[in-house]
Scaffold this active site. Sequence first.
Site, PDB file in Angstrom:
ATOM      1  N   HIS A  55       8.187 -23.199 -27.476  1.00 48.32           N
ATOM      2  CA  HIS A  55       8.131 -23.835 -26.744  1.00 48.32           C
ATOM      3  C   HIS A  55       7.155 -24.996 -26.241  1.00 48.32           C
ATOM      4  CE1 HIS A  55      13.017 -24.404 -26.563  1.00 48.32           C
ATOM      5  NE2 HIS A  55      13.200 -25.562 -26.218  1.00 48.32           N
ATOM      6  N   HIS A  56       6.690 -25.768 -26.119  1.00 48.55           N
ATOM      7  CA  HIS A  56       5.738 -26.603 -25.163  1.00 48.55           C
ATOM      8  C   HIS A  56       5.405 -26.003 -23.681  1.00 48.55           C
ATOM      9  CE1 HIS A  56       8.155 -29.427 -22.239  1.00 48.55           C
ATOM     10  NE2 HIS A  56       8.788 -29.471 -23.807  1.00 48.55           N
ATOM     11  N   THR A  85      20.494 -30.139 -18.113  1.00 45.27           N
ATOM     12  CA  THR A  85      19.709 -30.112 -17.107  1.00 45.27           C
ATOM     13  C   THR A  85      20.059 -28.378 -17.115  1.00 45.27           C
ATOM     14  OG1 THR A  85      18.830 -31.817 -15.291  1.00 45.27           O
ATOM     15  CG2 THR A  85      18.600 -29.516 -14.699  1.00 45.27           C
ATOM     16  N   LYS A 117       7.187 -27.048 -20.612  1.00 44.98           N
ATOM     17  CA  LYS A 117       8.554 -26.270 -20.311  1.00 44.98           C
ATOM     18  C   LYS A 117       9.240 -25.782 -18.791  1.00 44.98           C
ATOM     19  CE  LYS A 117      12.915 -25.211 -22.474  1.00 44.98           C
ATOM     20  NZ  LYS A 117      14.203 -26.513 -22.111  1.00 44.98           N
ATOM     21  N   ASN A 153      21.289 -27.117 -25.064  1.00 41.78           N
ATOM     22  CA  ASN A 153      20.914 -27.925 -26.644  1.00 41.78           C
ATOM     23  C   ASN A 153      21.866 -28.996 -27.164  1.00 41.78           C
ATOM     24  OD1 ASN A 153      19.970 -28.399 -28.768  1.00 41.78           O
ATOM     25  ND2 ASN A 153      18.346 -26.975 -28.070  1.00 41.78           N
ATOM     26  N   PHE A 154      21.531 -30.263 -27.042  1.00 40.15           N
ATOM     27  CA  PHE A 154      21.753 -31.171 -27.339  1.00 40.15           C
ATOM     28  C   PHE A 154      21.947 -31.497 -28.945  1.00 40.15           C
ATOM     29  CE2 PHE A 154      23.073 -31.852 -23.313  1.00 40.15           C
ATOM     30  CZ  PHE A 154      24.674 -31.426 -23.342  1.00 40.15           C
ATOM     31  N   ALA A 156      24.984 -29.170 -21.658  1.00 40.16           N
ATOM     32  CA  ALA A 156      24.553 -28.239 -23.097  1.00 40.16           C
ATOM     33  C   ALA A 156      23.410 -27.418 -22.648  1.00 40.16           C
ATOM     34  CB  ALA A 156      24.720 -29.100 -24.604  1.00 40.16           C
ATOM     35  N   THR A 206      18.434 -22.670 -24.386  1.00 41.66           N
ATOM     36  CA  THR A 206      19.066 -22.396 -25.950  1.00 41.66           C
ATOM     37  C   THR A 206      19.138 -20.968 -26.153  1.00 41.66           C
ATOM     38  OG1 THR A 206      18.379 -24.907 -25.921  1.00 41.66           O
ATOM     39  CG2 THR A 206      19.042 -23.648 -27.963  1.00 41.66           C
TER      40      THR A 206
END
Length: 241
Positions: free
Chosen positions: A134-135, A75, A138, A101-102, A99, A145
């Site tokens: 993004h979708h 988050t 989001k 983004n993982f 993070a 990111t």
Amino acid sequence: MKIALVGTGRMGQAVEAVARERGHAVVARFDSGHPFSEDADVHGADVAVDFSTPATALAHLEAYCRRGLPAVVGTTGWYDDRDRVQRWVDEHDGALLYAANFSIGVALLARALRALTPLLDRFDDYDAAIHETHHTGKVDSPSGTALMLADVLLGGLARKTHAEPETQHGRIDPAALHVTSTRLGSVFGQHTVLLDGPFDEIALTHRARNRQGFASGAVRAAEWLPGRHGLLTFDDFLADA
């Protein structure tokens, strides 16, 4: 390993699927209808994985520290309060790994940019910008990111002093790094770093094919985190992986 899943949306579901594939058990689930709190029953979980909402992030982080529950946090929206979170971690000897983004691929992109910026800083006729898609579901814009990639560029380019996420209706400040966003259909995530020079353009793009890449990174980080301490990042995990 026993996992408490905090946030059961699309990313949470992907995390649960990957966790099961890797032989782990999700023993507790929390969402808006069954919220996580400091006294919530996590059924003996070894670690929490949090893909909830920015509005609940700080309360969750403090609760993880107070109850000694290691947590992997995807988050975003709380990074301006990192100093406060660091105090909680220090006070309770907590373990939080966060993070934006993982994805291993995004981590590779960030490392490539860190290697590139010292040379790029010498060629000031190249301008830089970031665009992400993004979708439509989001929550945050720009994405965490995109802001992380912006931090990498800002840290390496003396001519760029700040990120500018807003639409520009006039001339943009040359010192601004423009970070723009599109929300479209069901796009999993696409991030492009653009470098524009007088004779050519360079585009470095990461396109996620599905959520499993992000979920896999988060689960692997959750496997690594128990027994460690501090406010950690995905880079800390990758350096030790």
